[in-house]
Motif scaffolding. Structure first.
Motif, PDB file in Angstrom:
ATOM      1  N   PHE A   1       0.844  -1.208   0.000  1.00 53.33           N
ATOM      2  CA  PHE A   1       0.000   0.000   0.000  1.00 53.33           C
ATOM      3  C   PHE A   1       0.876   1.254   0.000  1.00 53.33           C
ATOM      4  N   LYS A   2       1.901   1.238   0.835  1.00 53.74           N
ATOM      5  CA  LYS A   2       2.806   2.401   0.917  1.00 53.74           C
ATOM      6  C   LYS A   2       3.587   2.601  -0.388  1.00 53.74           C
ATOM      7  N   LEU A   3       3.920   1.482  -1.033  1.00 60.57           N
ATOM      8  CA  LEU A   3       4.611   1.568  -2.322  1.00 60.57           C
ATOM      9  C   LEU A   3       3.722   2.243  -3.369  1.00 60.57           C
ATOM     10  N   LEU A   4       2.432   1.843  -3.382  1.00 61.26           N
ATOM     11  CA  LEU A   4       1.524   2.368  -4.399  1.00 61.26           C
ATOM     12  C   LEU A   4       1.034   3.778  -4.077  1.00 61.26           C
ATOM     13  N   PHE A   5       0.876   4.061  -2.789  1.00 63.12           N
ATOM     14  CA  PHE A   5       0.320   5.359  -2.382  1.00 63.12           C
ATOM     15  C   PHE A   5       1.214   6.016  -1.335  1.00 63.12           C
ATOM     16  N   PRO A   6       2.415   6.418  -1.726  1.00 65.56           N
ATOM     17  CA  PRO A   6       3.367   6.938  -0.739  1.00 65.56           C
ATOM     18  C   PRO A   6       2.887   8.230  -0.059  1.00 65.56           C
ATOM     19  N   ASP A   7       1.968   8.956  -0.722  1.00 64.98           N
ATOM     20  CA  ASP A   7       1.551  10.242  -0.156  1.00 64.98           C
ATOM     21  C   ASP A   7       0.273  10.153   0.675  1.00 64.98           C
ATOM     22  N   ASN A   8      -0.378   8.994   0.665  1.00 62.50           N
ATOM     23  CA  ASN A   8      -1.619   8.866   1.448  1.00 62.50           C
ATOM     24  C   ASN A   8      -1.336   8.825   2.946  1.00 62.50           C
ATOM     25  N   LEU A   9      -2.207   9.426   3.722  1.00 65.47           N
ATOM     26  CA  LEU A   9      -2.121   9.259   5.175  1.00 65.47           C
ATOM     27  C   LEU A   9      -2.694   7.863   5.446  1.00 65.47           C
ATOM     28  N   MET A  10      -1.904   7.022   6.088  1.00 70.98           N
ATOM     29  CA  MET A  10      -2.307   5.625   6.239  1.00 70.98           C
ATOM     30  C   MET A  10      -3.097   5.461   7.544  1.00 70.98           C
ATOM     31  N   THR A  11      -4.356   5.055   7.422  1.00 69.34           N
ATOM     32  CA  THR A  11      -5.175   4.874   8.634  1.00 69.34           C
ATOM     33  C   THR A  11      -5.575   3.402   8.779  1.00 69.34           C
ATOM     34  N   THR A  12      -6.057   3.059   9.971  1.00 71.06           N
ATOM     35  CA  THR A  12      -6.491   1.682  10.216  1.00 71.06           C
ATOM     36  C   THR A  12      -7.612   1.294   9.248  1.00 71.06           C
ATOM     37  N   SER A  13      -8.586   2.205   9.057  1.00 71.19           N
ATOM     38  CA  SER A  13      -9.725   1.882   8.180  1.00 71.19           C
ATOM     39  C   SER A  13      -9.269   1.629   6.750  1.00 71.19           C
ATOM     40  N   GLN A  14      -8.302   2.449   6.325  1.00 71.05           N
ATOM     41  CA  GLN A  14      -7.816   2.294   4.952  1.00 71.05           C
ATOM     42  C   GLN A  14      -7.161   0.912   4.757  1.00 71.05           C
ATOM     43  N   ILE A  15      -6.334   0.539   5.727  1.00 69.66           N
ATOM     44  CA  ILE A  15      -5.651  -0.757   5.619  1.00 69.66           C
ATOM     45  C   ILE A  15      -6.651  -1.911   5.794  1.00 69.66           C
ATOM     46  N   TYR A  16      -7.646  -1.699   6.631  1.00 66.65           N
ATOM     47  CA  TYR A  16      -8.709  -2.700   6.814  1.00 66.65           C
ATOM     48  C   TYR A  16      -9.366  -2.988   5.452  1.00 66.65           C
ATOM     49  N   GLU A  17      -9.676  -1.940   4.724  1.00 65.40           N
ATOM     50  CA  GLU A  17     -10.295  -2.117   3.407  1.00 65.40           C
ATOM     51  C   GLU A  17      -9.301  -2.674   2.392  1.00 65.40           C
ATOM     52  N   TRP A  18      -8.059  -2.173   2.462  1.00 64.01           N
ATOM     53  CA  TRP A  18      -7.010  -2.633   1.533  1.00 64.01           C
ATOM     54  C   TRP A  18      -6.800  -4.142   1.654  1.00 64.01           C
TER      55      TRP A  18
END
Ligand SMILES: [Zn+2]
Length: 315
Positions: free
Chosen positions: A254-271
């Motif tokens: 996820f960090k590789l693809l979206f280095p500028d996104n603020l990474m949250t628990t909900s986002q990773i939950y969906e990812w």
């Protein structure tokens, strides 16, 4: 001695991930296939090098900067008071070489890899000078695939064909050469200068909403898996992995693809395909990343790089 192992480039890793999460446009699909082919060629070269590296210092896949220019070196071998620069090409089929130009069988001109490596030699020479070293640099273009034929009137001492690679490396390693401290220092300095996070500006354009969610298998890239309480089990190839490791790997992707996104628990939950509880994901994020609170939202950023490799288990 291998001081820097080969890792897939950011372009390769981004295309690899996108290829299994969306329908890539034809042009990007071709780029991905070229990356896979190039990687296979470099791994083949590494296989030869693994038999001869003891007498020198090897740095693979170096991305260096000289002033505003970024240049990349497939393999650099410091041996016998010299530096050998290898540009590995996994071309197949017949090519013609005349008047310093490369042509395919059907007459199309392609970029001459010698020009590419000459450019790297020039920049590397300047980097060495800045560091205070003067070593002769020998550029070599390695045509690693035995299914490659080059028709040319004159031989070129900078070209190395697949059948010549073992002999060439063996000759370099048969000189009872001892690694000197000066060379070791230089190799470590070059390794430090390696620009790990370099993102070329021609990466494909994509958005989170376009991508399939879930955890990709690191072996066969399938998204389908069954889990036990602790383990992730790929349905397609039976690869087994501890769930925590699989989630950590997916966070890195996820960090590789979206280095500028603020990474949250909900986002990773969906990812991760909503397969694992937010609590479980929060624990993993807290363990590996620095948490920040901003407007009642917790997001996570890099603390120390996670030790989990991203798809590098692929042979
Ligand atoms: Zn699998």
């Amino acid at each position: 001695m291998i001081l820097k192992e080969r890792t897939k480039s950011i372009t390769h890793r981004v295309l690899e991930s996108l290829n299994f999460r969306m329908n890539l446009p034809v042009e990007e699909q071709l780029k991905y296939e070229n990356q896979v082919k190039g990687w296979a060629g470099e791994k083949q070269f590494d296989f030869y090098m693994s038999q001869f590296h003891q007498s020198g210092l090897v740095l693979n896949d170096l991305v260096l900067n000289y002033r505003d220019t970024v240049f990349q070196i497939d393999s650099l071998f410091i041996v016998n008071d010299s530096i050998y620069l290898y540009e590995v090409k996994n071309y197949t089929g017949s090519y013609f070489y005349k008047e310093d130009s490369f042509f395919t069988e059907s007459g199309y001109q392609i970029l001459n890899p010698l020009r590419q490596i000459d450019r790297s030699v020039t920049y590397l020479q300047n980097v060495l000078l800045r560091l205070g070293y003067r070593f002769p640099i020998h550029p070599m273009v390695v045509f690693i695939n035995p299914e490659f034929t080059l028709y040319s009137i004159l031989p070129n001492k900078h070209f190395l064909f697949s059948s010549q690679v073992p002999k060439h490396l063996s000759a370099l390693s048969n000189q009872n050469f001892l690694i000197k401290q000066e060379q070791l220092d230089l190799a470590h300095k070059l390794k430090e200068l390696h620009n790990e996070d370099y993102r070329p500006d021609n990466l494909p354009i994509y958005q989170l909403g376009q991508l399939k969610k879930g955890i990709l298998c690191p072996i066969c890239f399938s998204l389908s898996h069954t889990d036990t309480r602790q383990n992730y089990l790929c349905t397609a190839c039976k690869h087994k992995e501890i769930i925590t490791t699989a989630i950590e790997r997916s966070i890195k992707e996820f960090k590789l693809l979206f280095p500028d996104n603020l990474m949250t628990t909900s986002q990773i939950y969906e990812w991760c395909g909503k397969n694992y509880s937010k609590e479980r994901i929060r624990i993993i994020l807290k363990k590996n990343y620095q948490s920040h609170l901003s407007r009642h939202m917790t997001y996570y950023s890099e603390k120390s790089p996670s030790k989990v490799p991203l798809f590098d288990k692929i042979p």
